[in-house]
Scaffold this active site. Sequence first.
Site, PDB file in Angstrom:
ATOM      1  N   GLY A 169      48.214  41.592  34.004  1.00 44.61           N
ATOM      2  CA  GLY A 169      48.789  40.267  33.777  1.00 44.61           C
ATOM      3  C   GLY A 169      48.194  39.722  32.488  1.00 44.61           C
ATOM      4  O   GLY A 169      47.049  39.280  32.478  1.00 44.61           O
ATOM      5  N   HIS A 170      48.938  39.813  31.394  1.00 47.36           N
ATOM      6  CA  HIS A 170      48.435  39.376  30.081  1.00 47.36           C
ATOM      7  C   HIS A 170      49.145  38.089  29.694  1.00 47.36           C
ATOM      8  O   HIS A 170      50.330  38.099  29.369  1.00 47.36           O
ATOM      9  CB  HIS A 170      48.685  40.456  29.022  1.00 47.36           C
ATOM     10  CG  HIS A 170      47.916  41.716  29.277  1.00 47.36           C
ATOM     11  ND1 HIS A 170      48.164  42.905  28.645  1.00 47.36           N
ATOM     12  CD2 HIS A 170      46.882  41.963  30.109  1.00 47.36           C
ATOM     13  CE1 HIS A 170      47.311  43.827  29.080  1.00 47.36           C
ATOM     14  NE2 HIS A 170      46.529  43.275  29.971  1.00 47.36           N
ATOM     15  N   GLN A 173      43.812  46.429  31.795  1.00 52.09           N
ATOM     16  CA  GLN A 173      42.542  46.563  32.523  1.00 52.09           C
ATOM     17  C   GLN A 173      41.370  46.723  31.547  1.00 52.09           C
ATOM     18  O   GLN A 173      41.514  46.414  30.380  1.00 52.09           O
ATOM     19  CB  GLN A 173      42.601  47.728  33.534  1.00 52.09           C
ATOM     20  CG  GLN A 173      43.576  47.509  34.678  1.00 52.09           C
ATOM     21  CD  GLN A 173      44.989  47.950  34.389  1.00 52.09           C
ATOM     22  OE1 GLN A 173      45.203  48.986  33.819  1.00 52.09           O
ATOM     23  NE2 GLN A 173      45.958  47.150  34.780  1.00 52.09           N
TER      24      GLN A 173
HETATM   25  P1  IMP Z   1      45.045  48.887  41.065  1.00 54.07           P
HETATM   26  O1  IMP Z   1      45.065  49.045  39.576  1.00 54.07           O
HETATM   27  O2  IMP Z   1      46.101  47.940  41.572  1.00 54.07           O
HETATM   28  O3  IMP Z   1      45.075  50.204  41.763  1.00 54.07           O
HETATM   29  O4  IMP Z   1      43.649  48.211  41.465  1.00 54.07           O
HETATM   30  C1  IMP Z   1      42.405  48.896  41.315  1.00 54.07           C
HETATM   31  C2  IMP Z   1      41.314  47.944  40.834  1.00 54.07           C
HETATM   32  O5  IMP Z   1      41.606  47.518  39.514  1.00 54.07           O
HETATM   33  C3  IMP Z   1      41.192  46.659  41.660  1.00 54.07           C
HETATM   34  O6  IMP Z   1      39.837  46.270  41.665  1.00 54.07           O
HETATM   35  C4  IMP Z   1      41.991  45.652  40.868  1.00 54.07           C
HETATM   36  O7  IMP Z   1      41.587  44.323  41.103  1.00 54.07           O
HETATM   37  C5  IMP Z   1      41.656  46.098  39.451  1.00 54.07           C
HETATM   38  N1  IMP Z   1      42.693  45.738  38.480  1.00 54.07           N
HETATM   39  C6  IMP Z   1      43.894  46.305  38.305  1.00 54.07           C
HETATM   40  N2  IMP Z   1      44.558  45.713  37.306  1.00 54.07           N
HETATM   41  C7  IMP Z   1      43.757  44.758  36.820  1.00 54.07           C
HETATM   42  C8  IMP Z   1      43.878  43.823  35.744  1.00 54.07           C
HETATM   43  O8  IMP Z   1      44.873  43.773  35.005  1.00 54.07           O
HETATM   44  N3  IMP Z   1      42.816  42.996  35.553  1.00 54.07           N
HETATM   45  C9  IMP Z   1      41.688  43.063  36.299  1.00 54.07           C
HETATM   46  N4  IMP Z   1      41.533  43.924  37.308  1.00 54.07           N
HETATM   47  C10 IMP Z   1      42.552  44.765  37.568  1.00 54.07           C
END
Ligand code: IMP
Length: 407
Positions: free
Chosen positions: A40-41, A206
């Site tokens: 989410g940017h 991320q």
């Molecule tokens: P997933 O990417 O949905 O599989 O989540 C795996 C981990 O990455 C979790 O701890 C999420 O909260 C974190 N995560 C995934 N996308 C983001 C992001 O855009 N910002 C911060 N954390 C993220």
Amino acid sequence: MTGSVIIGMQWGDEGKGKIVDYVSSDYDSVVRYNGGPNAGHTVYAGAKSFTFHQVPSGAFQGKELFIAPGVVIDPVIFSGEVKELKEIAGDVKLMLDYRSTVITPADRELDRRIEELKGAESVGTTLRGIGPSYSSRALRISPTVGDVIRGKFNSDIYGKLYSIDFESQSWIESSRRALEGYAGDVREALLERLERRERVLFESAQGTLLDPLYGTYPYVTSSHTTAGYAAVSSGIPSKMVNSVIGVMKAYTTRVGKGPMPTELLGVHGDAVRQKGHEYGATTGRPRRVGWVDLPLLRYSAEVNGIDEIMITKIDVLSGLKELKVAVAYRINGEEMDRVRPSAETLEAAEPVYEELEPIPEVDWKDAVKGNLPVQVRKYIDFLEDRLKTRVSTISAGPEREMTLKLG
Ligand code: IMP
């Protein structure tokens, strides 16, 4: 050879969206190269604001936008996002690659089931099906964008393997409608542009510490969040990417589970969370907050080969009664300033803090014109010195004008 990469140096949410929007005025095109709708940017441009999930954050600068093969696409979220974006930004020049993986309803269901089965050990994923989609690609059962457009996909295998049934015909039909107007050969398009010496900006989602190999496994995401993946994901020679910009928040945040040595709990954490509006842009979850962590930032700088650092949200630190930085860890009685950040290491780590002069309340509109308070200057000098990397830019608010390029 004019490719640059922007990566997050922490656990994501460093403010890459704002920085990509700001920096992209110097580039011809912007490429999103990892993850999917887990990101989410958020970008603010004048009266407009938008949270990008799969589309690169260069849309408000009118740049050509590309989604690289190494991104996973959710067709429903994609079509909603593009429709909404066009209403705000007008025409959008966007191409996504035939090779990209399409997230199926089965992947989302698997994400939910795996988290549920893990119980107390769950990762705290965004439940967007990211991990299962990358896994399905590795298992060679997921459809690509090209497959969806050709109508070539049969969901039976998900029923047989996982007892997950979904009506593939209607799903593929609606997905085809969402994707076909944008599909192309992104690799070829990027190579042509780089060979013409156009400037291409690669945008990571991320952060480094969520990388599945180099992050705090198993509390990580499922695609590479590091700079090296920009070339692999886009299919261009790695020598064409010749600079790396690291984005770090002036403090640390983390969403989801996993160790976070400098976490601030209780009222101190609440104060920073409120002041920094630290709630997830995709899931709305409150983010965990803490002081800057130098052992982890050093590691990020090494893994990515960072040429310059851009610091975001420096304004959030002003008015706090104290300002601390973790300069090392104490692990089993031994002090160390370099670590391999496995979950076990970080769980055992007790941060060793250095206290800096707190940053007073500041008129940031004035400060970003170059009138930085001495405490801010000292904080930046301290970080540059300890990370052996130049801080080129600071940001003190979501708007473009709340940004200061340092000399
Ligand atoms: P997933 O990417 O949905 O599989 O989540 C795996 C981990 O990455 C979790 O701890 C999420 O909260 C974190 N995560 C995934 N996308 C983001 C992001 O855009 N910002 C911060 N954390 C993220």
